[in-house]
Design an enzyme around this catalytic site. Structure first.
Site, PDB file in Angstrom:
ATOM      1  N   CYS A  43       0.835  -1.209   0.000  1.00 51.80           N
ATOM      2  CA  CYS A  43       0.000   0.000   0.000  1.00 51.80           C
ATOM      3  C   CYS A  43       0.864   1.251   0.000  1.00 51.80           C
ATOM      4  O   CYS A  43       0.518   2.264  -0.592  1.00 51.80           O
ATOM      5  CB  CYS A  43      -0.931  -0.002   1.205  1.00 51.80           C
ATOM      6  SG  CYS A  43      -2.182  -1.287   1.133  1.00 51.80           S
ATOM      7  N   CYS A  58      16.776   6.658  -3.370  1.00 52.57           N
ATOM      8  CA  CYS A  58      15.388   6.706  -3.811  1.00 52.57           C
ATOM      9  C   CYS A  58      14.539   6.833  -2.558  1.00 52.57           C
ATOM     10  O   CYS A  58      15.021   7.233  -1.507  1.00 52.57           O
ATOM     11  CB  CYS A  58      15.014   5.473  -4.627  1.00 52.57           C
ATOM     12  SG  CYS A  58      15.036   3.955  -3.662  1.00 52.57           S
TER      13      CYS A  58
END
Ligand SMILES: [Zn+2]
Lengths: 546, 100
Positions: free
Chosen positions: A322, A504
Site C-alpha cells: 500500500c 530513492c
C-alpha cells in the site's frame, strides 16, 4: 418509531436477492415467505414503509452505504451517524447469511423489548438451529482471535471483530466466556497512512499502533462491553522465531499484514499449529479475501494453504504494498470488514464457506468475484496436501528466514518492512558514511554548486519526477555520461569511473538503478539503504515522507 | 477464436492500463484449438503486453505470483497450460496482493 426498536433496512423480497457471498445452502421460497411473515410480526409496527424501489437498487445502496461507513469508521459507530439508523451507541450490524438481511441490534440499549433481541432466523448450516455463540469456544472459555497487522485492513476488521466477540451484554450465558482479541504490530501511527488506517487518529501519531488500536476499540465497545473482550497488544515484529509461540495461544488468525515474507510466515505457522487462517490483502483499487487451510468441507478436497497457491515467491520487483503502490483508503477497510465477516462462521460453526475460494474485489470493475481455488497440493512443503493437524511437520516451520526465502533483505531499522536485496551489502552505503565516501557531510548542497562540490561523483536521486517534486535533496541531479570534474588535464573524465551514490524513496529502486548503471559500465556505484525515508529518520526529521 | 480476458492486481500497468480485452486468436485450426500456453505466448509476442514481459511471462508460463483463472476457477483445476481455449472463455490474470 418506538424508542429502541430495531430498524429493518429491507425491502419486500430482499431476502431473495442475491447478495450473500457466504450463503451456503438454498432456501425455498415458501419457507422464505413464511419467515418473512414471522419476522414482520416480530418487528415493531412503527417502521417506515420501505419504498418500492427495485430490490437490487436498494440492496446496492444499502450495501454501498454500509460499506462506505464501515470503511470510514469500522462497522458500527458509523451506523449510528447514518441516516438509516435510529440505533444507539453499541448497536450491532448483522449481515444474516441465509436471508441476507441487514438488521441492527442495539446491544447497549436495555430498552429493547426482550422479545426483539437475540439472533433471529436460520443459521447458515442447520435449519432452525439457534445461532451458536461467537464468544464461547467448545472448551467453555472464550474464543481467541489474533489479528496480525493494525494498519488499513486491521482498521476494517478489528472494530468488526471486537463488536462480534463482545456480543450482547444482556445475554448472560456468555458472560463467563470472555473472548480474546490479540493484535500484533511493531509500527507506530504515522500521518501519511491515516487515510486508510482509520482506527488511528492524528492525536495518536507516534503511538504504537497496537496501543492506538486498543484505545479505539475500548472506546468503541463502551463501558458496558469493554470487559467482555480481552484486548491484548503484542507490540513486536512477527518472525520465524516468535510466530509459533505467539500463534499457539489463539484459535484463529487473521492476516492483515503488509508484505509477502510475513504472509508466507503466517500461513506456515498456522499450518504447523493446525489453525485456520483468514487472509486479507489490498493494494490500489483491489482486495482479496480467502480462508487458507480452513476446516475441510465434508464433500470437498482440503483447501489450500498460502504455499499451495503460491509455491514460488514472486520476484521482489512485483511485490506490491500500500505504501509503494498506493491504495484507495476505503479498500483495505472494506476488505478487513469482509475478513471479519468470514471469521464469523468459523467461530460459530467451525466451518468456513470461503475456504477454497478467493473473493476478489475490484473497485474499477465493481463486483466481488468469488473463484474456486485448487485443492491443497500433496507436495506442499508446509501442509503436505492439507494434512491436519500440523501439515508436513507439526509444530515446525518449513523455513527459517522468510525474508531470504522471498529474496528480500531483513528490514533495516527505520525503513519499510519490505526490503529488496538486489545488491550485496558491500555496495551499499549508509547516510552516515557519505563523508568518507564523497568528502562531504550528508547535508543538502545547492544544485548550483554541482559539479564543483561533487568533483568525484555525487549523490543522485533516482525517483520519478512526480516524487522528486514532493521534496528532494538539493544536491540531486541528472547523471551525465561524461562530465568535467574541473581538473584541467585536457580530457573530460568519464562519469563511469566516478563514485556515485544513488538514493530513492526507500532503497529498492536505488538498487535496481545500481544494477542498471553497472550494466552501462559504471564501476563505483552504491546506494543508500532506506533511502530518503532513512534520511528523514537519521538526518532531517522535517524531510517530507510520503 | 475470440477470448475475453481481464487483467488486475496491478498487472494492467504492463498492458497500457487496459483492464479487459477481447482478442481474436490467430491460433489453432479447425482441428486443433489454441491452448493456454499459446495464449500466454501470443499475448507477449503479438505486442498486447506493452512492457517488461519478464514481469508477466517466465519459462513459457506466467511468472510466480500471478493467479490465472479460467471461467472463475483456478487454472490448475482446468489443466493449466494445456487447457484448450473455447470461444468466449473468460481468462483472468491477477497479480497477488501483499499490501494491508
Ligand atoms: Zn499447502
Amino acid at each position: 418509531m418506538p424508542n429502541g426498536a430495531s430498524v429493518r433496512v429491507v425491502a419486500p423480497g430482499w431476502r431473495n436477492t442475491r447478495v450473500d457471498a457466504a450463503h451456503d445452502a438454498g432456501q425455498d421460497a415458501e419457507q422464505s415467505a413464511q419467515q418473512d411473515a414471522e419476522l414482520d410480526a416480530e418487528l415493531d409496527a412503527g417502521r417506515p414503509a420501505p419504498p418500492s424501489w427495485p430490490n437490487a437498487i436498494l440492496t446496492g445502496l444499502v450495501l454501498a452505504h454500509a460499506a462506505a461507513l464501515a470503511c470510514l469508521k469500522g462497522f458500527l459507530p458509523a451506523l449510528n451517524d447514518g441516516p438509516t439508523a435510529s440505533a444507539r451507541p453499541g448497536s450491532l450490524l448483522v449481515l444474516h447469511p441465509p436471508t441476507a438481511q441487514l438488521r441492527f441490534w442495539n446491544t447497549e440499549n436495555s430498552e429493547i423489548p426482550a422479545g426483539a433481541k437475540g439472533w433471529i432466523g436460520q443459521t447458515p448450516f442447520e435449519a432452525d438451529a439457534p445461532w451458536p455463540s461467537p464468544r464461547r469456544s467448545p472448551r467453555g472459555d472464550g474464543y481467541r482471535v489474533l489479528v496480525v497487522g493494525a494498519g488499513g485492513i486491521g482498521s476494517g476488521c478489528l472494530p468488526a471483530m471486537a463488536q462480534l466477540l463482545a456480543g450482547d451484554p444482556d445475554q448472560d450465558e456468555d458472560a463467563a466466556a470472555v473472548p480474546t482479541l490479540g493484535i500484533v504490530d511493531d509500527d507506530t501511527v504515522a500521518l501519511h497512512n491515516l487515510h486508510r488506517q482509520t482506527l488511528h487518529t492524528r492525536g495518536r501519531i507516534g503511538v504504537a499502533k497496537v496501543d492506538s488500536a486498543i484505545a479505539a476499540l475500548t472506546e468503541l465497545l463502551g463501558p458496558r462491553r469493554q470487559d467482555r473482550v480481552r484486548l491484548v497488544a503484542h507490540r513486536l515484529r512477527l518472525t520465524a522465531a516468535n510466530a509459533l509461540a505467539l500463534f499457539g495461544g489463539y484459535d484463529v488468525v487473521l492476516d492483515a499484514s503488509d508484505n509477502a515474507p510475513t504472509r508466507y510466515l503466517i500461513s506456515d505457522a498456522c499450518v504447523a499449529l493446525g489453525l485456520p487462517l483468514v487472509s486479507a490483502s489490498a493494494v490500489r483499487w483491489e482486495g482479496h479475501v480467502t480462508i487458507y487451510h480452513g476446516p475441510r468441507p465434508t464433500d470437498a478436497p482440503p483447501p489450500p494453504c498460502y504455499r499451495c497457491l503460491y509455491p514460488v515467491p514472486p520476484p521482489p520487483a512485483t511485490m506490491t504494498s500500500c505504501d509503494a503502490d498506493g491504495v484507495m483508503g476505503p479498500v483495505p477497510g472494506l476488505i478487513g470488514a469482509l475478513a471479519a465477516l468470514a471469521t464469523w462462521p468459523l467461530l460459530t460453526h467451525g466451518r468456513a464457506p470461503l475456504a477454497g475460494q478467493l473473493a476478489v474485489w475490484d473497485t474499477l470493475a465493481p463486483r466481488v468475484r468469488t473463484v474456486r481455488l485448487r485443492p491443497a497440493a500433496p507436495d506442499c512443503p508446509a501442509c503436505a496436501g492439507g494434512q491436519d493437524p500440523g501439515g508436513a511437520a507439526p509444530g515446525r516451520l518449513p523455513a527459517a528466514d522468510y525474508a531470504a526465502f522471498c529474496g528480500m533483505a531483513a528490514a533495516a531499522e527505520g525503513t519499510a518492512s519490505c526490503g529488496l536485496a538486489l545488491v550485496p551489502p558491500a555496495m551499499r552505503v549508509a547516510w552516515e558514511q557519505l563523508l568518507p565516501r564523497h568528502g562531504v557531510a550528508p547535508r543538502p548542497l545547492a544544485l548550483a554548486t554541482w559539479p564543483a562540490a561533487w568533483p568525484r561523483g555525487g549523490v543522485l536521486d533516482v525517483r520519478p519526477p512526480s516524487e522528486v517534486a514532493v521534496g528532494t535533496l538539493p544536491s540531486a541531479a541528472g547523471l551525465p555520461m561524461e562530465c568535467d570534474d574541473g581538473v584541467d588535464d585536457g580530457s573530460p573524465r568519464r562519469a563511469q569511473t566516478m563514485p556515485w551514490t544513488l538514493v530513492c524513496r526507500r532503497g529498492n529502486d536505488s538498487q535496481r538503478a545500481v544494477v542498471a548503471l553497472q550494466q552501462l559500465g559504471f564501476t563505483d556505484v552504491k546506494d543508500v539503504p532506506g533511502g530518503l525515508t532513512r534520511w528523514a529518520a537519521v538526518v532531517d526529521p522535517h524531510f517530507p515522507i510520503y | 477464436m475470440i477470448v475475453f480476458y481481464l487483467i488486475s492486481g496491478g498487472l494492467e500497468l504492463l498492458f497500457d492500463n487496459q483492464k479487459s480485452l477481447r482478442i481474436g486468436l490467430p491460433l489453432g485450426t479447425e482441428q486443433t484449438s489454441a491452448t493456454m500456453k499459446e495464449l500466454i505466448s501470443f499475448i507477449v509476442d503479438a505486442g498486447i503486453l506493452k512492457e517488461r514481459p519478464e514481469l508477466f511471462k517466465q519459462n513459457d508460463t506466467v511468472r510466480p505470483g500471478i493467479l490465472v483463472l479460467i471461467n472463475e476457477a483456478d487454472w490448475e483445476l482446468e489443466g493449466e497450460l494445456d487447457y484448450v481455449l473455447k470461444p468466449n472463455d473468460e481468462i483472468v490474470f491477477i497479480s497477488t496482493l501483499h499490501g494491508g
